[in-house]
Scaffold this motif. Structure first.
Motif, PDB file in Angstrom:
ATOM      1  N   ILE A   1       4.724   7.414   1.745  1.00  0.00           N
ATOM      2  CA  ILE A   1       5.109   6.330   2.654  1.00  0.00           C
ATOM      3  C   ILE A   1       4.507   4.999   2.204  1.00  0.00           C
ATOM      4  CG2 ILE A   1       4.684   5.449   5.011  1.00  0.00           C
ATOM      5  CD1 ILE A   1       5.040   8.354   5.985  1.00  0.00           C
ATOM      6  N   VAL A   2       5.306   3.940   2.232  1.00  0.00           N
ATOM      7  CA  VAL A   2       4.773   2.595   2.010  1.00  0.00           C
ATOM      8  C   VAL A   2       4.179   2.151   3.342  1.00  0.00           C
ATOM      9  CG1 VAL A   2       5.283   0.225   1.301  1.00  0.00           C
ATOM     10  CG2 VAL A   2       6.602   2.117   0.325  1.00  0.00           C
ATOM     11  N   GLU A   3       2.866   2.116   3.418  1.00  0.00           N
ATOM     12  CA  GLU A   3       2.228   1.843   4.715  1.00  0.00           C
ATOM     13  C   GLU A   3       2.374   0.384   5.127  1.00  0.00           C
ATOM     14  OE1 GLU A   3      -1.733   3.412   4.303  1.00  0.00           O
ATOM     15  OE2 GLU A   3      -1.018   5.460   4.608  1.00  0.00           O
TER      16      GLU A   3
ATOM     17  N   THR B   1       0.842  -1.191   0.000  1.00  0.00           N
ATOM     18  CA  THR B   1       0.000   0.000   0.000  1.00  0.00           C
ATOM     19  C   THR B   1       0.876   1.239   0.000  1.00  0.00           C
ATOM     20  OG1 THR B   1      -1.638  -1.224   1.268  1.00  0.00           O
ATOM     21  CG2 THR B   1      -1.881   1.161   1.228  1.00  0.00           C
ATOM     22  N   CYS B   2       0.875   1.944  -1.127  1.00  0.00           N
ATOM     23  CA  CYS B   2       1.713   3.133  -1.286  1.00  0.00           C
ATOM     24  C   CYS B   2       0.829   4.360  -1.147  1.00  0.00           C
ATOM     25  CB  CYS B   2       2.368   3.115  -2.670  1.00  0.00           C
ATOM     26  SG  CYS B   2       3.446   1.696  -2.932  1.00  0.00           S
TER      27      CYS B   2
ATOM     28  N   LYS C   1      -6.453   6.720 -16.208  1.00  0.00           N
ATOM     29  CA  LYS C   1      -6.016   6.931 -14.821  1.00  0.00           C
ATOM     30  C   LYS C   1      -6.090   5.644 -14.016  1.00  0.00           C
ATOM     31  CE  LYS C   1      -7.005  11.801 -14.063  1.00  0.00           C
ATOM     32  NZ  LYS C   1      -8.190  12.285 -14.778  1.00  0.00           N
ATOM     33  N   LEU C   2      -5.075   5.443 -13.184  1.00  0.00           N
ATOM     34  CA  LEU C   2      -5.094   4.291 -12.289  1.00  0.00           C
ATOM     35  C   LEU C   2      -6.184   4.477 -11.246  1.00  0.00           C
ATOM     36  CD1 LEU C   2      -1.303   3.748 -11.622  1.00  0.00           C
ATOM     37  CD2 LEU C   2      -2.868   2.018 -12.513  1.00  0.00           C
ATOM     38  N   PHE C   3      -6.906   3.419 -10.980  1.00  0.00           N
ATOM     39  CA  PHE C   3      -7.903   3.461  -9.914  1.00  0.00           C
ATOM     40  C   PHE C   3      -7.397   2.620  -8.751  1.00  0.00           C
ATOM     41  CE2 PHE C   3     -11.386   1.607  -7.549  1.00  0.00           C
ATOM     42  CZ  PHE C   3     -12.087   2.737  -7.195  1.00  0.00           C
ATOM     43  N   SER C   4      -7.199   3.239  -7.585  1.00  0.00           N
ATOM     44  CA  SER C   4      -6.735   2.434  -6.456  1.00  0.00           C
ATOM     45  C   SER C   4      -7.522   2.717  -5.182  1.00  0.00           C
ATOM     46  CB  SER C   4      -5.235   2.630  -6.232  1.00  0.00           C
ATOM     47  OG  SER C   4      -4.926   3.987  -6.129  1.00  0.00           O
ATOM     48  N   GLY C   5      -8.723   3.203  -5.343  1.00  0.00           N
ATOM     49  CA  GLY C   5      -9.599   3.356  -4.182  1.00  0.00           C
ATOM     50  C   GLY C   5      -9.329   4.607  -3.383  1.00  0.00           C
ATOM     51  N   SER C   6     -10.064   4.766  -2.283  1.00  0.00           N
ATOM     52  CA  SER C   6      -9.960   5.991  -1.490  1.00  0.00           C
ATOM     53  C   SER C   6      -8.722   5.993  -0.608  1.00  0.00           C
ATOM     54  CB  SER C   6     -11.203   6.121  -0.610  1.00  0.00           C
ATOM     55  OG  SER C   6     -11.293   4.980   0.230  1.00  0.00           O
ATOM     56  N   ASN C   7      -8.107   4.834  -0.439  1.00  0.00           N
ATOM     57  CA  ASN C   7      -6.993   4.706   0.505  1.00  0.00           C
ATOM     58  C   ASN C   7      -5.770   4.037  -0.125  1.00  0.00           C
ATOM     59  OD1 ASN C   7      -8.132   2.269   0.115  1.00  0.00           O
ATOM     60  ND2 ASN C   7      -8.419   1.758   2.263  1.00  0.00           N
ATOM     61  N   TYR C   8      -5.696   3.997  -1.443  1.00  0.00           N
ATOM     62  CA  TYR C   8      -4.583   3.421  -2.194  1.00  0.00           C
ATOM     63  C   TYR C   8      -4.454   1.910  -2.011  1.00  0.00           C
ATOM     64  CZ  TYR C   8      -3.601   8.371  -2.039  1.00  0.00           C
ATOM     65  OH  TYR C   8      -3.731   9.726  -2.115  1.00  0.00           O
TER      66      TYR C   8
ATOM     67  N   ASN D   1       5.186   1.334   7.228  1.00  0.00           N
ATOM     68  CA  ASN D   1       5.464   2.771   7.264  1.00  0.00           C
ATOM     69  C   ASN D   1       6.908   3.133   6.919  1.00  0.00           C
ATOM     70  OD1 ASN D   1       2.811   3.455   7.949  1.00  0.00           O
ATOM     71  ND2 ASN D   1       3.204   2.870  10.067  1.00  0.00           N
ATOM     72  N   VAL D   2       7.329   2.764   5.725  1.00  0.00           N
ATOM     73  CA  VAL D   2       8.679   3.087   5.255  1.00  0.00           C
ATOM     74  C   VAL D   2       8.616   4.361   4.397  1.00  0.00           C
ATOM     75  CG1 VAL D   2      10.561   2.308   3.752  1.00  0.00           C
ATOM     76  CG2 VAL D   2       9.487   0.699   5.353  1.00  0.00           C
ATOM     77  N   PRO D   3       9.406   5.403   4.778  1.00  0.00           N
ATOM     78  CA  PRO D   3       9.356   6.690   4.045  1.00  0.00           C
ATOM     79  C   PRO D   3      10.143   6.625   2.740  1.00  0.00           C
ATOM     80  CG  PRO D   3      10.937   6.819   5.837  1.00  0.00           C
ATOM     81  CD  PRO D   3      10.348   5.436   5.909  1.00  0.00           C
ATOM     82  N   LEU D   4       9.643   5.856   1.816  1.00  0.00           N
ATOM     83  CA  LEU D   4      10.375   5.547   0.582  1.00  0.00           C
ATOM     84  C   LEU D   4      10.670   6.792  -0.267  1.00  0.00           C
ATOM     85  CD1 LEU D   4      11.468   3.349  -1.369  1.00  0.00           C
ATOM     86  CD2 LEU D   4       9.162   3.167  -2.315  1.00  0.00           C
ATOM     87  N   VAL D   5       9.648   7.602  -0.540  1.00  0.00           N
ATOM     88  CA  VAL D   5       9.828   8.698  -1.498  1.00  0.00           C
ATOM     89  C   VAL D   5      10.823   9.740  -0.984  1.00  0.00           C
ATOM     90  CG1 VAL D   5       8.672  10.615  -2.683  1.00  0.00           C
ATOM     91  CG2 VAL D   5       7.617   8.355  -2.650  1.00  0.00           C
ATOM     92  N   SER D   6      10.706  10.144   0.282  1.00  0.00           N
ATOM     93  CA  SER D   6      11.599  11.195   0.786  1.00  0.00           C
ATOM     94  C   SER D   6      13.058  10.710   0.803  1.00  0.00           C
ATOM     95  CB  SER D   6      11.169  11.648   2.185  1.00  0.00           C
ATOM     96  OG  SER D   6      11.235  10.565   3.090  1.00  0.00           O
ATOM     97  N   TYR D   7      13.242   9.443   1.126  1.00  0.00           N
ATOM     98  CA  TYR D   7      14.605   8.892   1.181  1.00  0.00           C
ATOM     99  C   TYR D   7      15.253   8.896  -0.208  1.00  0.00           C
ATOM    100  CZ  TYR D   7      18.372   5.817   2.822  1.00  0.00           C
ATOM    101  OH  TYR D   7      19.585   5.299   3.172  1.00  0.00           O
ATOM    102  N   ILE D   8      14.510   8.407  -1.203  1.00  0.00           N
ATOM    103  CA  ILE D   8      15.056   8.310  -2.564  1.00  0.00           C
ATOM    104  C   ILE D   8      15.213   9.715  -3.169  1.00  0.00           C
ATOM    105  CG2 ILE D   8      14.705   7.312  -4.881  1.00  0.00           C
ATOM    106  CD1 ILE D   8      15.205   5.206  -2.662  1.00  0.00           C
TER     107      ILE D   8
END
Ligand SMILES: [Zn+2]
Length: 315
Positions: free
Chosen positions: A81-83, A74-75, A150-157, A92-99
Protein backbone atom coordinates in the motif's frame (compact mmCIF):
# COMPACT_ATOMS: atom_id res chain seq x y z
CA UNK A 1 16.65 -13.41 -22.75
CA UNK A 2 14.27 -12.57 -19.90
CA UNK A 3 12.23 -9.41 -19.62
CA UNK A 4 10.62 -7.35 -16.90
CA UNK A 5 8.39 -4.32 -16.89
CA UNK A 6 9.42 -1.14 -15.10
CA UNK A 7 6.94 1.66 -14.42
CA UNK A 8 7.98 5.06 -13.13
CA UNK A 9 5.00 6.86 -11.59
CA UNK A 10 5.71 10.58 -11.37
CA UNK A 11 3.72 13.65 -10.47
CA UNK A 12 3.61 14.62 -14.18
CA UNK A 13 4.09 11.43 -16.21
CA UNK A 14 3.67 7.68 -15.90
CA UNK A 15 6.45 6.04 -17.93
CA UNK A 16 6.46 2.29 -18.55
CA UNK A 17 9.17 0.26 -20.26
CA UNK A 18 10.04 -3.34 -21.03
CA UNK A 19 13.62 -3.93 -19.89
CA UNK A 20 15.90 -6.83 -20.81
CA UNK A 21 18.53 -8.58 -18.68
CA UNK A 22 21.20 -6.14 -19.86
CA UNK A 23 19.20 -3.21 -18.46
CA UNK A 24 18.20 -2.07 -21.94
CA UNK A 25 14.76 -0.51 -22.40
CA UNK A 26 13.36 -2.19 -25.51
CA UNK A 27 10.01 -0.41 -25.61
CA UNK A 28 8.42 2.46 -23.78
CA UNK A 29 5.06 4.12 -23.32
CA UNK A 30 4.21 7.31 -21.47
CA UNK A 31 0.93 8.86 -20.30
CA UNK A 32 0.16 11.98 -18.26
CA UNK A 33 -0.49 11.33 -14.56
CA UNK A 34 -3.16 14.01 -13.99
CA UNK A 35 -2.93 13.34 -10.27
CA UNK A 36 -5.84 15.70 -9.55
CA UNK A 37 -8.17 12.84 -10.58
CA UNK A 38 -9.40 10.16 -8.22
CA UNK A 39 -6.71 7.55 -7.71
CA UNK A 40 -8.50 4.66 -9.44
CA UNK A 41 -8.36 6.54 -12.75
CA UNK A 42 -4.61 7.01 -12.29
CA UNK A 43 -4.26 3.29 -11.52
CA UNK A 44 -6.12 2.48 -14.75
CA UNK A 45 -3.62 4.62 -16.67
CA UNK A 46 -0.72 2.81 -14.98
CA UNK A 47 -2.24 -0.43 -16.26
CA UNK A 48 -2.71 1.10 -19.72
CA UNK A 49 0.92 2.33 -19.84
CA UNK A 50 2.28 -1.06 -18.78
CA UNK A 51 0.13 -3.06 -21.20
CA UNK A 52 0.95 -0.71 -24.09
CA UNK A 53 4.70 -0.90 -23.42
CA UNK A 54 4.46 -4.71 -23.48
CA UNK A 55 2.42 -4.67 -26.70
CA UNK A 56 4.92 -2.22 -28.26
CA UNK A 57 7.66 -4.76 -27.57
CA UNK A 58 5.65 -7.31 -29.57
CA UNK A 59 4.97 -9.31 -26.40
CA UNK A 60 2.17 -10.34 -24.08
CA UNK A 61 2.22 -10.32 -20.27
CA UNK A 62 3.13 -14.04 -20.37
CA UNK A 63 6.53 -13.04 -21.79
CA UNK A 64 7.26 -10.76 -18.82
CA UNK A 65 8.79 -12.14 -15.59
CA UNK A 66 7.59 -9.45 -13.24
CA UNK A 67 6.57 -5.80 -13.00
CA UNK A 68 8.11 -3.16 -10.75
CA UNK A 69 6.60 0.19 -9.84
CA UNK A 70 8.48 3.27 -8.62
CA UNK A 71 6.02 5.49 -6.79
CA UNK A 72 6.43 8.77 -4.90
CA UNK A 73 5.79 8.69 -1.17
CA UNK A 74 5.83 6.07 1.54
CA UNK A 75 5.52 2.62 -0.01
CA UNK A 76 4.89 -0.08 2.60
CA UNK A 77 6.60 -3.15 1.18
CA UNK A 78 4.77 -5.45 3.61
CA UNK A 79 1.28 -4.43 2.59
CA UNK A 80 1.78 -3.19 -0.99
CA UNK A 81 0.00 0.00 0.00
CA UNK A 82 1.15 3.55 -0.75
CA UNK A 83 0.53 5.02 2.68
CA UNK A 84 1.10 8.62 1.79
CA UNK A 85 2.22 10.46 -1.34
CA UNK A 86 1.77 14.21 -0.95
CA UNK A 87 2.36 15.15 -4.59
CA UNK A 88 -0.18 12.58 -5.85
CA UNK A 89 -2.67 13.36 -3.09
CA UNK A 90 -2.73 9.64 -2.16
CA UNK A 91 -3.56 8.15 1.22
CA UNK A 92 -3.51 4.36 1.64
CA UNK A 93 -3.79 3.40 -2.03
CA UNK A 94 -3.62 -0.42 -2.61
CA UNK A 95 -1.28 -0.06 -5.57
CA UNK A 96 0.35 -3.51 -5.72
CA UNK A 97 -2.81 -5.64 -5.44
CA UNK A 98 -4.60 -3.55 -8.07
CA UNK A 99 -1.77 -3.76 -10.62
CA UNK A 100 -1.16 -7.43 -9.84
CA UNK A 101 -4.80 -8.24 -10.62
CA UNK A 102 -4.62 -6.32 -13.91
CA UNK A 103 -1.30 -7.78 -15.12
CA UNK A 104 -1.51 -11.33 -13.71
CA UNK A 105 2.27 -11.41 -13.02
CA UNK A 106 4.24 -10.73 -9.80
CA UNK A 107 4.29 -7.03 -8.97
CA UNK A 108 6.76 -5.20 -6.70
CA UNK A 109 7.04 -1.55 -5.74
CA UNK A 110 9.37 0.95 -4.12
CA UNK A 111 9.60 4.65 -3.48
CA UNK A 112 10.46 6.33 -6.82
CA UNK A 113 13.74 7.90 -5.66
CA UNK A 114 14.80 4.51 -4.29
CA UNK A 115 13.94 2.85 -7.61
CA UNK A 116 15.94 5.47 -9.53
CA UNK A 117 18.89 4.92 -7.20
CA UNK A 118 18.69 1.20 -7.90
CA UNK A 119 18.81 1.95 -11.64
CA UNK A 120 21.98 4.06 -11.31
CA UNK A 121 23.46 1.40 -9.03
CA UNK A 122 22.85 -1.41 -11.52
CA UNK A 123 23.55 0.30 -14.81
CA UNK A 124 24.62 3.91 -14.33
CA UNK A 125 26.90 6.19 -12.36
CA UNK A 126 27.08 3.96 -9.27
CA UNK A 127 27.88 0.75 -11.17
CA UNK A 128 30.61 -1.24 -9.42
CA UNK A 129 30.16 0.64 -6.12
CA UNK A 130 29.30 -1.17 -2.90
CA UNK A 131 27.51 1.71 -1.25
CA UNK A 132 25.94 4.63 -3.06
CA UNK A 133 23.66 7.57 -2.46
CA UNK A 134 21.68 9.04 -5.33
CA UNK A 135 19.86 12.36 -5.13
CA UNK A 136 17.51 13.68 -7.79
CA UNK A 137 16.95 17.42 -7.91
CA UNK A 138 13.54 18.12 -9.40
CA UNK A 139 10.24 19.37 -8.00
CA UNK A 140 11.68 18.12 -4.73
CA UNK A 141 14.93 16.53 -3.68
CA UNK A 142 14.54 12.76 -3.80
CA UNK A 143 17.15 10.41 -2.44
CA UNK A 144 18.00 6.74 -2.34
CA UNK A 145 20.56 5.09 -0.08
CA UNK A 146 22.09 1.75 -1.08
CA UNK A 147 24.33 -0.09 1.36
CA UNK A 148 26.05 -3.29 0.18
CA UNK A 149 23.60 -3.67 -2.68
CA UNK A 150 20.47 -3.15 -0.58
CA UNK A 151 18.20 -0.15 -0.40
CA UNK A 152 18.01 1.35 3.06
CA UNK A 153 14.66 2.95 3.85
CA UNK A 154 14.38 2.72 7.60
CA UNK A 155 12.11 0.71 9.86
CA UNK A 156 8.93 2.12 8.34
CA UNK A 157 9.86 2.65 4.65
CA UNK A 158 9.94 6.43 5.18
CA UNK A 159 13.71 6.73 5.54
CA UNK A 160 16.35 8.18 3.22
CA UNK A 161 14.55 11.54 3.11
CA UNK A 162 17.77 13.48 2.88
CA UNK A 163 15.81 16.35 1.31
CA UNK A 164 14.06 16.91 4.62
CA UNK A 165 17.13 17.35 6.75
CA UNK A 166 17.61 20.99 7.75
CA UNK A 167 20.53 23.00 6.40
CA UNK A 168 19.31 26.37 7.75
CA UNK A 169 17.46 26.53 11.08
CA UNK A 170 14.35 28.74 10.81
CA UNK A 171 15.07 29.07 7.09
CA UNK A 172 12.74 28.80 4.08
CA UNK A 173 9.41 27.05 4.57
CA UNK A 174 9.44 23.48 3.23
CA UNK A 175 6.39 21.59 1.87
CA UNK A 176 6.90 18.97 4.62
CA UNK A 177 6.11 21.50 7.34
CA UNK A 178 9.64 22.12 8.58
CA UNK A 179 11.70 25.19 7.90
CA UNK A 180 15.12 25.29 6.26
CA UNK A 181 15.10 21.80 4.69
CA UNK A 182 17.76 20.86 2.13
CA UNK A 183 14.92 20.51 -0.41
CA UNK A 184 13.72 24.06 0.30
CA UNK A 185 17.08 25.28 -1.06
CA UNK A 186 18.07 22.63 -3.56
CA UNK A 187 15.10 21.86 -5.79
CA UNK A 188 13.94 23.41 -9.06
CA UNK A 189 11.27 25.56 -7.34
CA UNK A 190 13.94 26.81 -4.91
CA UNK A 191 16.26 27.72 -7.76
CA UNK A 192 13.44 29.53 -9.54
CA UNK A 193 12.58 31.40 -6.32
CA UNK A 194 16.13 32.66 -5.79
CA UNK A 195 16.47 33.55 -9.48
CA UNK A 196 13.27 35.65 -9.32
CA UNK A 197 14.49 37.36 -6.16
CA UNK A 198 17.79 38.22 -7.83
CA UNK A 199 16.02 39.62 -10.91
CA UNK A 200 14.03 41.91 -8.63
CA UNK A 201 17.15 42.99 -6.75
CA UNK A 202 19.33 43.51 -9.85
CA UNK A 203 17.03 44.72 -12.67
CA UNK A 204 19.89 44.92 -15.18
CA UNK A 205 20.91 41.28 -14.74
CA UNK A 206 21.09 39.11 -17.87
CA UNK A 207 18.70 36.73 -16.14
CA UNK A 208 15.89 39.17 -16.92
CA UNK A 209 16.50 39.04 -20.67
CA UNK A 210 17.14 35.29 -20.71
CA UNK A 211 13.91 34.53 -18.86
CA UNK A 212 11.87 36.95 -20.99
CA UNK A 213 13.17 35.30 -24.16
CA UNK A 214 12.34 31.85 -22.78
CA UNK A 215 8.93 33.05 -21.60
CA UNK A 216 9.63 32.02 -18.00
CA UNK A 217 12.18 31.77 -15.22
CA UNK A 218 13.46 28.20 -15.07
CA UNK A 219 16.09 26.18 -13.25
CA UNK A 220 18.44 26.95 -16.14
CA UNK A 221 18.09 30.76 -16.14
CA UNK A 222 20.72 31.59 -13.51
CA UNK A 223 23.20 29.03 -14.89
CA UNK A 224 22.82 30.44 -18.42
CA UNK A 225 23.49 33.99 -17.18
CA UNK A 226 26.38 32.96 -14.92
CA UNK A 227 28.11 31.17 -17.80
CA UNK A 228 28.03 34.45 -19.74
CA UNK A 229 29.70 36.29 -16.88
CA UNK A 230 26.59 37.83 -15.29
CA UNK A 231 27.41 38.76 -11.70
CA UNK A 232 23.91 38.34 -10.27
CA UNK A 233 23.52 35.00 -12.06
CA UNK A 234 26.81 33.84 -10.62
CA UNK A 235 25.65 34.86 -7.16
CA UNK A 236 22.52 32.68 -7.50
CA UNK A 237 24.54 29.73 -8.79
CA UNK A 238 27.23 30.11 -6.11
CA UNK A 239 24.61 30.15 -3.36
CA UNK A 240 22.91 27.10 -4.87
CA UNK A 241 26.22 25.21 -4.98
CA UNK A 242 27.05 26.29 -1.42
CA UNK A 243 23.70 24.95 -0.16
CA UNK A 244 23.99 21.78 -2.24
CA UNK A 245 27.47 21.08 -0.89
CA UNK A 246 26.21 21.58 2.68
CA UNK A 247 23.48 18.95 2.30
CA UNK A 248 25.81 16.55 0.52
CA UNK A 249 28.60 16.93 3.10
CA UNK A 250 26.11 16.30 5.93
CA UNK A 251 25.06 13.09 4.20
CA UNK A 252 28.59 11.93 3.38
CA UNK A 253 29.64 12.54 6.99
CA UNK A 254 26.92 10.12 8.11
CA UNK A 255 27.28 7.40 5.47
CA UNK A 256 30.68 7.82 3.75
CA UNK A 257 29.39 5.98 0.64
CA UNK A 258 31.68 4.90 -2.21
CA UNK A 259 29.78 7.10 -4.64
CA UNK A 260 27.43 10.07 -4.36
CA UNK A 261 25.40 10.64 -7.56
CA UNK A 262 23.56 13.82 -8.47
CA UNK A 263 20.68 13.63 -10.93
CA UNK A 264 17.75 15.67 -12.20
CA UNK A 265 17.68 18.44 -14.81
CA UNK A 266 20.32 20.51 -13.01
CA UNK A 267 22.89 17.74 -13.64
CA UNK A 268 22.79 18.82 -17.31
CA UNK A 269 24.98 21.76 -16.22
CA UNK A 270 27.82 19.21 -16.16
CA UNK A 271 31.26 20.30 -15.01
CA UNK A 272 30.08 23.86 -14.49
CA UNK A 273 28.12 22.48 -11.53
CA UNK A 274 30.29 19.51 -10.64
CA UNK A 275 33.76 21.08 -10.41
CA UNK A 276 33.08 23.85 -7.87
CA UNK A 277 30.80 21.47 -5.98
CA UNK A 278 33.52 18.83 -5.69
CA UNK A 279 36.02 21.44 -4.58
CA UNK A 280 33.75 22.63 -1.77
CA UNK A 281 32.88 19.11 -0.65
CA UNK A 282 36.49 17.92 -0.70
CA UNK A 283 37.63 20.88 1.39
CA UNK A 284 34.98 20.46 4.08
CA UNK A 285 34.06 16.79 4.32
CA UNK A 286 35.12 15.08 7.57
CA UNK A 287 37.22 12.50 5.72
CA UNK A 288 39.14 15.08 3.67
CA UNK A 289 42.46 13.46 4.46
CA UNK A 290 41.32 9.94 3.63
CA UNK A 291 42.68 8.23 0.52
CA UNK A 292 39.33 6.54 -0.03
CA UNK A 293 36.97 9.44 -0.39
CA UNK A 294 33.41 9.42 -1.72
CA UNK A 295 33.36 9.99 -5.46
CA UNK A 296 31.02 12.80 -6.48
CA UNK A 297 29.49 12.11 -9.89
CA UNK A 298 26.53 13.05 -12.07
CA UNK A 299 23.82 10.46 -12.80
CA UNK A 300 24.13 8.79 -16.19
CA UNK A 301 20.72 7.34 -16.96
CA UNK A 302 18.68 10.55 -16.87
CA UNK A 303 14.96 9.90 -16.58
CA UNK A 304 15.50 6.25 -17.64
CA UNK A 305 16.83 5.38 -14.18
CA UNK A 306 13.26 5.20 -12.83
CA UNK A 307 12.11 2.61 -15.38
CA UNK A 308 15.31 0.56 -15.19
CA UNK A 309 15.39 0.63 -11.38
CA UNK A 310 11.70 -0.32 -11.14
CA UNK A 311 12.24 -3.22 -13.55
CA UNK A 312 14.84 -4.65 -11.12
CA UNK A 313 12.50 -4.73 -8.11
CA UNK A 314 11.91 -8.26 -6.90
CA UNK A 315 14.82 -9.63 -8.91
ZN1 LIG B 1 11.14 19.37 4.33
Amino acid sequence: MRYSLGIDIGGTNIAAGVVDENYRIISEYKVKTHSDRSYDLVLDDIVLAGKTAVANAGMTMQDIDRAGLGCPGTCNLNTGIVEYANNLGWHNVPLVSYINKAFGIPVFFENDANAAALGEYAAGAAKDAKSAIVITIGTGLGAGIIIDGKLFSGSNYAGAEIGHTVINVDGEQCTCGRKGCFEAYCSVPALIRSTKQAIEKYPDTMMKEISEKAGKVSGRTAFAAAKQGDKAGKEVVDTFIKNLSCGIINTINVFQPDVFCIGGGVSNEGDYLLNPLKEKINSEVYSKNSIHNTKIVLCQLGNKSGIIGASLLGS
